[in-house]
Design an enzyme around this catalytic site. Structure first.
Site, PDB file in Angstrom:
ATOM      1  NE  ARG A 237      15.891  16.232  -2.562  1.00 47.21           N
ATOM      2  CZ  ARG A 237      15.151  16.017  -3.655  1.00 47.21           C
ATOM      3  NH1 ARG A 237      13.896  15.604  -3.534  1.00 47.21           N
ATOM      4  NH2 ARG A 237      15.649  16.201  -4.867  1.00 47.21           N
ATOM      5  CD  GLU A 266      13.629   9.667   0.491  1.00 46.33           C
ATOM      6  OE1 GLU A 266      14.131   9.407  -0.619  1.00 46.33           O
ATOM      7  OE2 GLU A 266      12.952  10.670   0.691  1.00 46.33           O
ATOM      8  CG  HIS A 285      11.652  10.536  -3.140  1.00 52.91           C
ATOM      9  ND1 HIS A 285      12.788  11.030  -2.567  1.00 52.91           N
ATOM     10  CD2 HIS A 285      11.302  11.442  -4.092  1.00 52.91           C
ATOM     11  CE1 HIS A 285      13.121  12.183  -3.146  1.00 52.91           C
ATOM     12  NE2 HIS A 285      12.220  12.457  -4.084  1.00 52.91           N
TER      13      HIS A 285
HETATM   14  P1  NAP Z   1      11.026  25.973  -6.869  1.00 53.23           P
HETATM   15  O1  NAP Z   1      10.099  26.351  -7.960  1.00 53.23           O
HETATM   16  O2  NAP Z   1      12.425  26.467  -6.895  1.00 53.23           O
HETATM   17  O3  NAP Z   1      10.344  26.409  -5.467  1.00 53.23           O
HETATM   18  C1  NAP Z   1      11.024  26.406  -4.266  1.00 53.23           C
HETATM   19  C2  NAP Z   1      10.463  27.528  -3.405  1.00 53.23           C
HETATM   20  O4  NAP Z   1      11.125  27.491  -2.134  1.00 53.23           O
HETATM   21  C3  NAP Z   1      10.679  28.902  -4.002  1.00 53.23           C
HETATM   22  O5  NAP Z   1       9.454  29.582  -3.994  1.00 53.23           O
HETATM   23  C4  NAP Z   1      11.667  29.573  -3.038  1.00 53.23           C
HETATM   24  O6  NAP Z   1      11.322  30.956  -2.930  1.00 53.23           O
HETATM   25  C5  NAP Z   1      11.396  28.833  -1.729  1.00 53.23           C
HETATM   26  N1  NAP Z   1      12.575  28.818  -0.857  1.00 53.23           N
HETATM   27  C6  NAP Z   1      13.829  28.380  -1.161  1.00 53.23           C
HETATM   28  N2  NAP Z   1      14.635  28.550  -0.102  1.00 53.23           N
HETATM   29  C7  NAP Z   1      13.869  29.082   0.889  1.00 53.23           C
HETATM   30  C8  NAP Z   1      14.136  29.483   2.213  1.00 53.23           C
HETATM   31  N3  NAP Z   1      15.351  29.397   2.734  1.00 53.23           N
HETATM   32  N4  NAP Z   1      13.122  29.982   2.950  1.00 53.23           N
HETATM   33  C9  NAP Z   1      11.874  30.115   2.424  1.00 53.23           C
HETATM   34  N5  NAP Z   1      11.572  29.753   1.155  1.00 53.23           N
HETATM   35  C10 NAP Z   1      12.558  29.246   0.405  1.00 53.23           C
HETATM   36  O7  NAP Z   1      11.132  24.386  -6.728  1.00 53.23           O
HETATM   37  P2  NAP Z   1      10.013  23.289  -7.037  1.00 53.23           P
HETATM   38  O8  NAP Z   1      10.121  22.842  -8.439  1.00 53.23           O
HETATM   39  O9  NAP Z   1       8.697  23.764  -6.526  1.00 53.23           O
HETATM   40  O10 NAP Z   1      10.589  22.085  -6.139  1.00 53.23           O
HETATM   41  C11 NAP Z   1      10.732  22.236  -4.735  1.00 53.23           C
HETATM   42  C12 NAP Z   1      11.478  21.057  -4.136  1.00 53.23           C
HETATM   43  O11 NAP Z   1      10.664  19.889  -4.243  1.00 53.23           O
HETATM   44  C13 NAP Z   1      12.783  20.659  -4.862  1.00 53.23           C
HETATM   45  O12 NAP Z   1      13.889  21.387  -4.410  1.00 53.23           O
HETATM   46  C14 NAP Z   1      12.916  19.184  -4.538  1.00 53.23           C
HETATM   47  O13 NAP Z   1      13.727  19.025  -3.390  1.00 53.23           O
HETATM   48  C15 NAP Z   1      11.501  18.754  -4.209  1.00 53.23           C
HETATM   49  N6  NAP Z   1      10.969  17.767  -5.178  1.00 53.23           N
HETATM   50  C16 NAP Z   1      10.559  16.560  -4.727  1.00 53.23           C
HETATM   51  C17 NAP Z   1      10.016  15.637  -5.604  1.00 53.23           C
HETATM   52  C18 NAP Z   1       9.533  14.293  -5.114  1.00 53.23           C
HETATM   53  O14 NAP Z   1       9.656  13.326  -5.857  1.00 53.23           O
HETATM   54  N7  NAP Z   1       8.946  14.205  -3.936  1.00 53.23           N
HETATM   55  C19 NAP Z   1       9.912  15.944  -6.965  1.00 53.23           C
HETATM   56  C20 NAP Z   1      10.333  17.196  -7.400  1.00 53.23           C
HETATM   57  C21 NAP Z   1      10.870  18.103  -6.498  1.00 53.23           C
HETATM   58  P3  NAP Z   1      12.438  32.063  -2.577  1.00 53.23           P
HETATM   59  O15 NAP Z   1      13.613  31.795  -3.463  1.00 53.23           O
HETATM   60  O16 NAP Z   1      11.739  33.342  -2.823  1.00 53.23           O
HETATM   61  O17 NAP Z   1      12.746  31.869  -1.139  1.00 53.23           O
END
Ligand code: NAP
Length: 325
Positions: A237, A266, A285
């Site tokens: 994000r 954005e 994005h």
């Molecule tokens: P995910 O599987 O939930 O992974 C997020 C990771 O972040 C988890 O390993 C979590 O581990 C860690 N995390 C969360 N809060 C944290 C904190 N405060 N400090 C350190 N680590 C933290 O999610 P994902 O599917 O990989 O997606 C991640 C993000 O990508 C989404 O939330 C979204 O905003 C973004 N995204 C963007 C696009 C795009 O079009 N560019 C598409 C899809 C997703 P812990 O809980 O152990 O901390």
């Protein structure tokens, strides 16, 4: 029972909803509905499929407390006031896992594009500029055996780690709140503190959810702690990094380059100096913008609504506590 779909989605998902007896109403325009129109459209609906990142705040949940389920078509849910949804008793689902590979592809693409100054050269070609050969000018850097630091090693981060390891033998380090044992086994990822992640990585890629804890995590202090040769990638994000601080860090050579699929705001302003920097690559994005991913996301959202209609828990619910009430 009726479901309102806030923007057009693939026909396959719409058909599934109809087959299960849901009456479907869709905003077929290519524009987001302003909040008052979204609220008005939801008044005679039981369910909502929210397409995109429109804000669902406490006012929305006050006016739409009758909804029996909302399916997001995104993984990120920073645009939703989850506490207000839970208070109103509305389960909210996301599309976790449906776009991990597609989004990791974009992080991988940006990492290579930045390291080889690809967008800078492509612009030169498009603008028909003549380049005289210079053995030493405008060189990129290689990724082979470098260290990839992942901030937020979850679904998408793990896919990126697998690709980086397979393609370049990159060493993977990461920082989460909890250890990711699967990733430690699969890609030999090593858990480090956030400070060590910054200090040791040749490429830092952000994949955390946006939250008060992660907002502006990459600010001037963080960029100062990174290697001068480092590349910063953000496909999570736009508010994970402080854009003004990123510009200064690049201008002052505190880091080498940056690849962004997400910006703040954005779309990015056409005046933004990042657009003119040779070691910066910016995309609008497009992490999930493939036919396959968008179809999977829509079908997953439809399935969550079908479960809610049948009285089952939504499989991808993100405010689980709503079912404990
Ligand atoms: P995910 O599987 O939930 O992974 C997020 C990771 O972040 C988890 O390993 C979590 O581990 C860690 N995390 C969360 N809060 C944290 C904190 N405060 N400090 C350190 N680590 C933290 O999610 P994902 O599917 O990989 O997606 C991640 C993000 O990508 C989404 O939330 C979204 O905003 C973004 N995204 C963007 C696009 C795009 O079009 N560019 C598409 C899809 C997703 P812990 O809980 O152990 O901390």
């Amino acid at each position: 029972m009726k479901v309102f779909i806030a923007r057009n989605i693939p026909e396959k998902a719409i058909e599934q909803l109809k087959e299960k007896g849901l009456e479907v109403s869709i905003n077929r325009s290519r524009k987001h509905l302003p909040q008052e129109q979204l609220i008005a459209q939801c008044q005679d609906s039981n369910f909502l499929i929210l397409v995109g990142n429109a804000k669902l705040d406490s006012l929305f949940f006050e006016k739409c407390a009758h909804l029996e389920g909302i399916a997001l078509t995104t993984v990120g849910f920073d645009h939703v006031d989850l506490a207000a949804a839970t208070k109103a008793g509305i389960p909210i689902s996301n599309t976790a896992g449906s776009l991990r590979k597609t989004t990791a592809d974009i992080a991988f693409l940006l990492m290579i594009a930045v390291s080889r100054k690809a967008f800078f050269y492509a612009k030169e070609v498009r603008e028909k500029q003549k380049r005289s050969f210079d053995f030493m000018q405008d060189l990129g850097i290689e990724l082979e055996k470098k260290t990839l630091g992942i901030y937020g090693l979850g679904d998408i981060g793990l896919e990126l780690a697998k690709m980086a390891k397979a393609a370049y033998g990159m060493k993977i380090i990461y920082h989460n709140r909890t250890k990711n044992e699967e990733a430690e086994k699969l890609v030999d990822a090593k858990y480090v503190s956030f400070a060590d992640l910054l200090a040791q990585s040749d490429v830092v890629s952000a994949h955390v959810n946006l939250s008060p804890e992660t907002k502006y995590k990459f600010n001037k202090d963080a960029f100062k702690k990174m290697k001068n040769s480092a590349i910063f990638i953000n496909t999570a994000r736009g508010k994970i990094h402080q854009e003004e601080d990123l510009i200064v860090a690049l201008q002052q050579g505190e880091i080498w380059g940056a690849g962004l699929d997400v910006t703040d705001p954005e779309p990015i302003s056409s005046e933004n100096p990042l657009l003119e920097m040779p070691t910066v690559c910016i995309l609008p994005h497009i992490g999930s913008a493939t036919v396959e991913a968008r179809t999977k996301m829509a079908v997953m959202a439809a399935n969550n609504i079908i479960c809610a209609k049948t009285g089952l828990e939504m499989p991808q619910v993100i405010n689980k506590e709503v079912y404990m009430k």
